[in-house]
Design a protein around this motif. Structure first.
Motif, mmCIF file in Angstrom:
data_model
loop_
_atom_site.group_PDB
_atom_site.id
_atom_site.type_symbol
_atom_site.label_atom_id
_atom_site.label_comp_id
_atom_site.label_asym_id
_atom_site.label_seq_id
_atom_site.Cartn_x
_atom_site.Cartn_y
_atom_site.Cartn_z
ATOM 1 N N ILE A 19 41.823 15.072 30.130
ATOM 2 C CA ILE A 19 41.278 16.357 29.657
ATOM 3 C C ILE A 19 41.407 17.415 30.733
ATOM 4 C CG2 ILE A 19 39.167 17.562 28.866
ATOM 5 C CD1 ILE A 19 38.310 14.695 27.793
ATOM 6 N N LEU A 20 41.074 17.004 31.961
ATOM 7 C CA LEU A 20 41.130 17.933 33.092
ATOM 8 C C LEU A 20 42.545 18.407 33.352
ATOM 9 C CD1 LEU A 20 38.614 16.597 35.719
ATOM 10 C CD2 LEU A 20 38.566 18.801 34.523
ATOM 11 N N ALA A 21 43.522 17.528 33.130
ATOM 12 C CA ALA A 21 44.927 17.903 33.353
ATOM 13 C C ALA A 21 45.304 19.073 32.454
ATOM 14 C CB ALA A 21 45.828 16.700 33.073
ATOM 15 N N ASP A 22 44.814 19.029 31.267
ATOM 16 C CA ASP A 22 45.095 20.129 30.355
ATOM 17 C C ASP A 22 44.449 21.427 30.846
ATOM 18 O OD1 ASP A 22 45.002 18.089 27.358
ATOM 19 O OD2 ASP A 22 46.699 18.788 28.616
ATOM 20 N N VAL A 23 43.297 21.252 31.383
ATOM 21 C CA VAL A 23 42.592 22.434 31.941
ATOM 22 C C VAL A 23 43.418 23.035 33.038
ATOM 23 C CG1 VAL A 23 40.513 23.221 33.165
ATOM 24 C CG2 VAL A 23 40.327 21.558 31.310
ATOM 25 N N ALA A 24 43.921 22.150 33.931
ATOM 26 C CA ALA A 24 44.700 22.605 35.101
ATOM 27 C C ALA A 24 45.956 23.339 34.658
ATOM 28 C CB ALA A 24 45.070 21.410 35.981
ATOM 29 N N SER A 25 46.622 22.796 33.618
ATOM 30 C CA SER A 25 47.872 23.441 33.186
ATOM 31 C C SER A 25 47.600 24.826 32.580
ATOM 32 C CB SER A 25 48.615 22.536 32.184
ATOM 33 O OG SER A 25 47.822 22.399 31.022
ATOM 34 N N ASN A 26 46.386 24.966 32.027
ATOM 35 C CA ASN A 26 46.047 26.285 31.503
ATOM 36 C C ASN A 26 45.779 27.286 32.617
ATOM 37 O OD1 ASN A 26 46.238 25.332 28.936
ATOM 38 N ND2 ASN A 26 44.049 24.880 28.713
ATOM 39 N N THR A 27 45.305 26.810 33.720
ATOM 40 C CA THR A 27 45.001 27.723 34.842
ATOM 41 C C THR A 27 46.092 27.562 35.891
ATOM 42 O OG1 THR A 27 43.695 26.009 35.858
ATOM 43 C CG2 THR A 27 42.519 27.601 34.474
ATOM 44 N N LYS A 28 47.331 27.647 35.443
ATOM 45 C CA LYS A 28 48.486 27.417 36.321
ATOM 46 C C LYS A 28 48.604 28.442 37.437
ATOM 47 C CE LYS A 28 52.858 26.713 34.713
ATOM 48 N NZ LYS A 28 53.794 26.361 33.622
ATOM 49 N N SER A 29 48.170 29.634 37.184
ATOM 50 C CA SER A 29 48.310 30.679 38.182
ATOM 51 C C SER A 29 47.264 30.563 39.282
ATOM 52 C CB SER A 29 48.197 32.051 37.510
ATOM 53 O OG SER A 29 46.957 32.146 36.837
ATOM 54 N N GLU A 30 46.348 29.593 39.156
ATOM 55 C CA GLU A 30 45.287 29.422 40.157
ATOM 56 C C GLU A 30 45.892 28.997 41.491
ATOM 57 O OE1 GLU A 30 41.394 26.555 40.852
ATOM 58 O OE2 GLU A 30 42.427 26.534 38.904
ATOM 59 N N ILE A 31 45.397 29.639 42.585
ATOM 60 C CA ILE A 31 45.888 29.300 43.930
ATOM 61 C C ILE A 31 45.342 27.927 44.297
ATOM 62 C CG2 ILE A 31 45.813 29.947 46.385
ATOM 63 C CD1 ILE A 31 47.487 31.829 44.577
ATOM 64 N N ILE A 32 46.228 27.009 44.671
ATOM 65 C CA ILE A 32 45.735 25.668 45.034
ATOM 66 C C ILE A 32 45.975 25.381 46.507
ATOM 67 C CG2 ILE A 32 45.944 24.700 42.730
ATOM 68 C CD1 ILE A 32 48.578 23.383 43.751
ATOM 69 N N LEU A 33 46.860 26.131 47.181
ATOM 70 C CA LEU A 33 47.147 25.863 48.602
ATOM 71 C C LEU A 33 47.326 27.167 49.358
ATOM 72 C CD1 LEU A 33 47.871 23.717 50.791
ATOM 73 C CD2 LEU A 33 50.277 24.111 50.148
ATOM 74 N N THR A 34 46.670 27.269 50.516
ATOM 75 C CA THR A 34 46.922 28.399 51.403
ATOM 76 C C THR A 34 47.457 27.878 52.707
ATOM 77 O OG1 THR A 34 44.670 28.311 52.210
ATOM 78 C CG2 THR A 34 45.126 29.872 50.434
ATOM 79 N N LYS A 48 49.138 35.032 55.656
ATOM 80 C CA LYS A 48 48.532 33.893 54.977
ATOM 81 C C LYS A 48 49.291 33.673 53.679
ATOM 82 C CE LYS A 48 44.148 32.622 52.767
ATOM 83 N NZ LYS A 48 42.750 33.074 52.559
ATOM 84 N N MET A 49 49.855 32.485 53.541
ATOM 85 C CA MET A 49 50.651 32.225 52.359
ATOM 86 C C MET A 49 49.781 31.497 51.337
ATOM 87 S SD MET A 49 53.551 33.439 53.285
ATOM 88 C CE MET A 49 54.724 32.798 52.103
ATOM 89 N N ALA A 50 49.889 31.915 50.059
ATOM 90 C CA ALA A 50 49.100 31.275 49.005
ATOM 91 C C ALA A 50 50.052 30.760 47.923
ATOM 92 C CB ALA A 50 48.114 32.272 48.420
ATOM 93 N N TYR A 51 49.772 29.551 47.446
ATOM 94 C CA TYR A 51 50.684 28.924 46.470
ATOM 95 C C TYR A 51 49.898 28.463 45.262
ATOM 96 C CZ TYR A 51 53.846 28.565 50.499
ATOM 97 O OH TYR A 51 54.585 28.835 51.575
ATOM 98 N N ASP A 52 50.462 28.784 44.068
ATOM 99 C CA ASP A 52 49.923 28.111 42.886
ATOM 100 C C ASP A 52 50.900 26.977 42.537
ATOM 101 O OD1 ASP A 52 52.091 29.239 41.667
ATOM 102 O OD2 ASP A 52 50.954 30.677 40.459
ATOM 103 N N LEU A 53 50.607 26.209 41.482
ATOM 104 C CA LEU A 53 51.404 25.015 41.166
ATOM 105 C C LEU A 53 52.884 25.339 40.925
ATOM 106 C CD1 LEU A 53 49.385 22.554 38.900
ATOM 107 C CD2 LEU A 53 50.772 22.003 40.891
ATOM 108 N N SER A 54 53.110 26.492 40.190
ATOM 109 C CA SER A 54 54.491 26.821 39.868
ATOM 110 C C SER A 54 55.272 27.210 41.117
ATOM 111 C CB SER A 54 54.542 27.941 38.820
ATOM 112 O OG SER A 54 53.903 29.081 39.346
ATOM 113 N N ASP A 55 54.566 27.845 42.081
ATOM 114 C CA ASP A 55 55.228 28.186 43.346
ATOM 115 C C ASP A 55 55.748 26.910 44.028
ATOM 116 O OD1 ASP A 55 54.631 30.851 42.959
ATOM 117 O OD2 ASP A 55 52.733 30.716 44.087
#
Lengths: 169, 841
Positions: A19-34, A48-55
């Motif tokens: 269920i959570l995986a689906d949530v994550a894919s919906n919030t793809k633009s969320e920054i996950i790594l700096t 400071k570099m920021a990356y979301d999943l698609s990056d």
């Protein structure tokens, strides 16, 4: 060999994770790594570099099939090689400090970030990983490929729930 | 050998057990080392991760969630994302503890499992609220706080129970490692000890080995010294003849150096060209059939070849030996050129000596004979002078001359007797002899001489008187006359007594002993040893007194020897001597009256005999004897008359004197044989005083068939008339003309001549072989006679073949006397046969 208990655990945790995986894919633009520190790539020095999943996915996709001491059975991890990431940032030397969501921190020498070495995994067994499932990023080494990846140091560097990287000389 | 093998197997056994021990220790150490490595791996890296940190981290993350929960409870608009993040992190931690294999062992701990279960239950319980709407979550906060408070002690215990477990586990691992290390130490010690023992043992073995090698080297050295100093060549070869070793003596004998010789083929090296084929064949025989003709057969004499091609005699002995590399042959060779030369010289010297001896004998015989003939003339003329008118003085002179002449004649006879004995031609003629008559006759004839010495001569039996014995009359007479004559000669005014006795072995055989005892001067002990030697006479002081050639006793001894007896002597100077003659004899019945000394049957049929003899008295006596046997006798006074009569008339037998005026017997014989007259094939027998074998052979060569010596006896006459008269027919058919000529035409004169030659050789061999034949050899004789008889018949020599057939029959019947008699005729008949061959080719 899967015991009754682990079978129970697996069944207990796998459903919410999906269920959570689906949530994550919906919030793809969320920054996950700096990434901060001694970045040498032209036009990005000191920033400071920021990356979301698609990056990260755009940087590359490397698959490692291996068992781990934290999971049951053969796992397929997909992610970007640490070496690739550092290369885009123009980092060739020094140490990176990887920091997790729970503030766990570990140092990885830049020299260890080689091709065929650690990846920043964002998919396990074809699924994006939630925080409950050690996501969204997990540093994975190809443990099965060589004994040099089955040391306590390597295990300590296999940081999960990775959130930040600081690069120092 | 056996003990060496046992010792060796003991070494191997010891070595093997040590090696086994080392292997076991090595395996043990290896296994332990593997265990230690495994344990160290478990300790050092492996699958551990920082488990204790993770366990405490679970409590820390729970507390962080708890703190976030308190903060959210006290705010109106709480940061729910932060709360959710803390929940996720704790959730992830618990999930790791429940899934990771690192904690698999730990999860089997009941306390840990229970705490883990409670923690999971807590997470599950609040999950719907955490994942629900914000309002719903806010509303649930007090409930979540209560749940968190309730679970807190279990989360704490979770961490602690984990810590306890890992501490215990750690201790256990250390203990295991320590035990393993201890075992490792023990195994390593055992291994070390085993290795040291092995090293020591190998050292001992090496030393022993070194000693053995040194001993072997010394033995080899000694062997080398022995062969290199050997005077004989020593050559070692393998079974193909390849030279393996070659010593110093071989170098000097054969002229090749050792370096050159080794590896060469023996046959190429030292075997002369002419023997090479035989050598190669011998080697091949040995390789193929293992046949050894020379090997191990002792020393043989062969020829060897020097490097320079010289061929020289060698003495060779070969021995074989089996080695690991196959059979080898060791040849010991010695250059015997000098020995062979020395032998040759010795043989030549002997031959020269023998030839000289023979020439001397021949000379003596000739001289004796040549002396005897004029002496006979002298004596004859003395007889003639006596019938003329003489005065007393002249008569005395003539008597002296006659005595001297007779003495001289006796000496010459003695010399001839010695010569014929030495040449082995002294024949014995056994015939019945009346012992008493013999002694009586001798004593009577010598009593005159005894009387002159003033000595008394007597004889008598010392045993029961014996009548007739079988012996050689003439020889026994000669011995006894000699002994008595000697006794008289050396006894003056004394006594000579002769005792006769027969020591009987059984009723038919015994030894005749005749003892001549005198009271004369005796013989000095120094001389007694030599008195039987030739030309030894008594003390020189008595020489003139006694006289003599010194042959008398020698001849007596020789005659006794051919009669298988002996003469012995005992003597005391000035007291007298005792001579004793002993001969084995057989006692026989008195012969039929009228033929006192002729054991051979009288003539089987009357013969027509021609007697050629110039001496009127001899002619008269012989005729009387022959007529008495019933033969018809025609007389001729010399050879010429005889030959004329023979040509005109066919006689069955011709008796031919040798020495005659006008024409002698030999010439007459040749004339009869060559003349083609009526009697050309008749038997001719010589009458002669000549005892020399050489001369007798010449007579046979002239064409005579046999020889009888004078004085004529009835016995001899009867014998020849029987043998040669009976064989008249055979003599007529000496040669089968038809057979002889036909064969010659068929095979051609050349081949025919060769056949005759071959037969001559066979006959010559047979005559040689048959001389002095003894009983055991008779079978052999029969076989060879048979063979020659076949050859003779093939050539048409019927007469000779017939004689051989008789000879064969006699030999098969083991009649030794008959064989001797018949074989005596072989040479003459062969001469005649050859003559017949010559006449027809």
């Amino acid at each position: 060999m899967m015991t009754k208990f682990t079978l129970f655990c697996f069944l207990a945790f796998s459903l919410p994770a999906a269920i959570l995986a689906d949530v994550a894919s919906n919030t793809k633009s969320e920054i996950i790594l700096t990434v901060t520190g001694e970045i040498a790539a032209p036009g990005a020095e000191g920033r400071k570099m920021a990356y979301d999943l698609s990056d990260l996915a755009e940087l590359g996709s490397t698959t490692i099939k291996t068992t781990t001491i934290w999971t049951e059975g053969l796992q397929t991890f997909e992610g970007v090689e640490l070496a690739t990431l550092l290369k885009t940032l123009g980092v060739t030397e020094g140490v990176i400090k990887a920091i997790a969501l729970n503030d766990y921190a570990v140092e990885i020498p830049v020299a260890d970030a080689v091709s065929g070495g650690p990846i920043l995994a964002y998919k396990r067994n074809g699924q994006f990983m939630s925080v409950r499932d050690k996501g969204p990023l997990w540093v994975i080494f190809p443990y099965d490929s060589s004994a040099q990846f089955r040391t306590e140091v390597t295990y300590s560097q296999s940081i999960w729930q990775l959130a930040k990287i600081e690069i120092t000389h | 050998m056996a003990s060496t093998r046992q010792t060796k197997s003991k070494y191997y056994l010891r070595l093997l057990s040590l090696l086994l021990l080392v292997s076991i220790a090595t395996v043990a150490v290896s296994i332990l080392a593997m265990n230690i490595t495994r344990d160290l791996k478990l300790l050092n890296s492996a699958d551990s991760d920082n488990v204790q940190w993770s366990l405490t981290q679970a409590e820390v993350e729970f507390l962080e969630f708890d703190i976030e929960l308190s903060i959210a409870s006290n705010q109106l608009s709480p940061d729910l994302d932060a709360l959710r993040r803390k929940y996720d992190i704790f959730y992830s931690r618990i999930k790791t503890l429940s899934q990771s294999q690192i904690y698999g062992e730990l999860r089997r701990d009941a306390g840990f499992a229970s705490n883990l279960e409670k923690s999971q239950a807590f997470l599950e319980a609040i999950l719907p609220a955490i994942d629900g709407q914000e309002t719903q979550l806010v509303a649930s906060l007090p409930n979540i706080v209560a749940e968190a408070n309730a679970v807190r002690p279990f989360v704490r215990s979770l961490a602690n129970s984990g810590l306890m477990h890992f501490a215990t586990e750690s201790d256990r691992r250390r203990e295991t490692l320590s035990t393993t290390l201890g075992q490792m130490a023990i195994s390593a010690t055992v291994l070390a000890i085993a290795l040291i023992a092995l090293a020591i043992y190998l050292g001992v073995l090496a030393q022993r080995n070194a000693k053995g090698i040194a001993k072997l080297n010394r033995a080899n050295e000694r062997m080398q010294i022995i062969t290199s100093t050997s005077l004989d060549a020593v050559i070692v070869s393998d079974s193909t003849g390849k030279v393996l070793d070659y010593n110093t003596a071989a170098e000097s004998i054969f002229g090749y150096t050792r370096d050159y010789a080794i590896g060469k083929e023996l046959g190429e090296l030292i075997v002369p060209q002419k023997f090479k084929d035989a050598h190669d064949q011998g080697m091949q025989r040995m390789r193929e059939h293992g046949e050894k003709r020379v090997v191990g057969k002792g020393r043989v004499q062969l020829e060897g070849q020097h490097a320079d091609g010289t061929i020289f005699p060698v003495e060779l002995a070969i021995q074989s030996a089996s080695t690991r590399d196959g059979e080898i042959f060791i040849a010991f060779l010695r250059d015997i050129s000098e020995k062979v030369n020395a032998d040759k010289e010795l043989i030549e010297a002997r031959d020269r000596a023998l030839a000289g001896e023979k020439a001397k004998a021949s000379f003596l015989a000739t001289m004796s004979h040549e002396i005897r003939t004029p002496l006979n003339g002298l004596l004859g003329n003395l007889t003639l002078i006596k019938s003329t008118k003489l005065n007393a003085k002249q008569t005395k002179y003539i008597e002296n001359m006659e005595a001297s002449g007779s003495l001289l004649m006796n000496h010459i006879s003695d010399v001839l007797d010695v010569l014929s004995y030495e040449s082995g031609k002294l024949q014995i003629r056994l015939a019945p002899v009346d012992v008493s008559a013999l002694l009586e006759e001798i004593v009577n004839s010598l009593s005159g001489a005894a009387m002159q010495q003033g000595t008394m001569l007597e004889w008598g039996w010392v045993s029961e008187p014996v009548g007739w014995i079988n012996t050689d009359y003439r020889k026994l007479q000669h011995i006894v006359v000699n002994l008595i004559g000697n006794a008289i000669k050396f006894t003056q005014n004394g006594r000579v007594s002769v005792g006769v006795g027969l020591v009987q072995a059984d009723s038919r055989a015994g030894e005749l002993e005749i003892t001549v005892r005198d009271s004369g001067i005796g013989i000095h002990p120094d001389q007694i040893e030599t008195i039987f030697e030739d030309f030894v006479t008594g003390n020189s002081a008595y020489n003139r007194e006694a006289g003599g050639t010194g042959l008398g006793l020698g001849i007596a001894q020789r005659f006794a020897t051919v009669l298988e007896g002996h003469v012995s002597v005992e003597s005391t100077p000035d007291v007298g001597s005792i001579f004793k003659v002993t001969v084995p004899v057989s006692v026989v019945k008195e012969p039929i009256e009228g033929l006192p000394s002729a054991p051979i049957a009288p003539a089987e049929k009357p013969l027509d005999i021609l007697l050629v003899e110039d001496n009127e008295i001899n002619r008269f006596v012989a005729t009387e004897m022959l007529v008495k046997f019933g033969h018809t006798v025609t007389e001729a006074v010399n050879g010429k008359v005889g030959a004329e009569l023979a040509n005109a008339h066919r006689f069955d037998l011709i008796l031919m004197d040798i020495s005659m005026p006008v024409m002698d017997g030999r010439e007459a014989t040749r004339a009869i044989r060559a003349g083609g007259g009526a009697s050309k094939d008749s038997s001719i027998v010589a009458l002669t005083a000549n005892v020399l074998v050489n001369e007798q052979e010449m007579f046979l060569a002239d064409g005579m068939n046999d020889v009888i010596t004078k004085p004529l006896t009835e016995e001899a006459l009867n014998h020849v008339s029987n043998v040669w008269g009976v064989q008249r027919n055979a003599a007529n058919h000496l040669l089968s003309e038809k057979h002889f000529t036909e064969l010659r035409e068929i095979i051609g004169p050349e081949q025919h001549a060769k056949l005759i030659e071959r037969l001559s050789a066979e006959v010559a061999d047979l005559i040689d072989d048959i001389q002095n034949v003894s009983s055991p050899e008779l079978d052999e004789v029969a076989a060879s006679v048979h063979k020659v008889a076949g050859s003779a018949a093939t050539l048409g020599a019927n007469g000779f073949a017939t004689l051989l057939n008789s000879l064969e029959t006699a030999a098969k019947a083991k009649e030794l006397a008959e064989v001797e008699k018949l074989s005596g005729k072989l040479p003459l008949l062969w001469q005649r046969t050859l003559g017949a061959f010559r006449e027809r080719t």
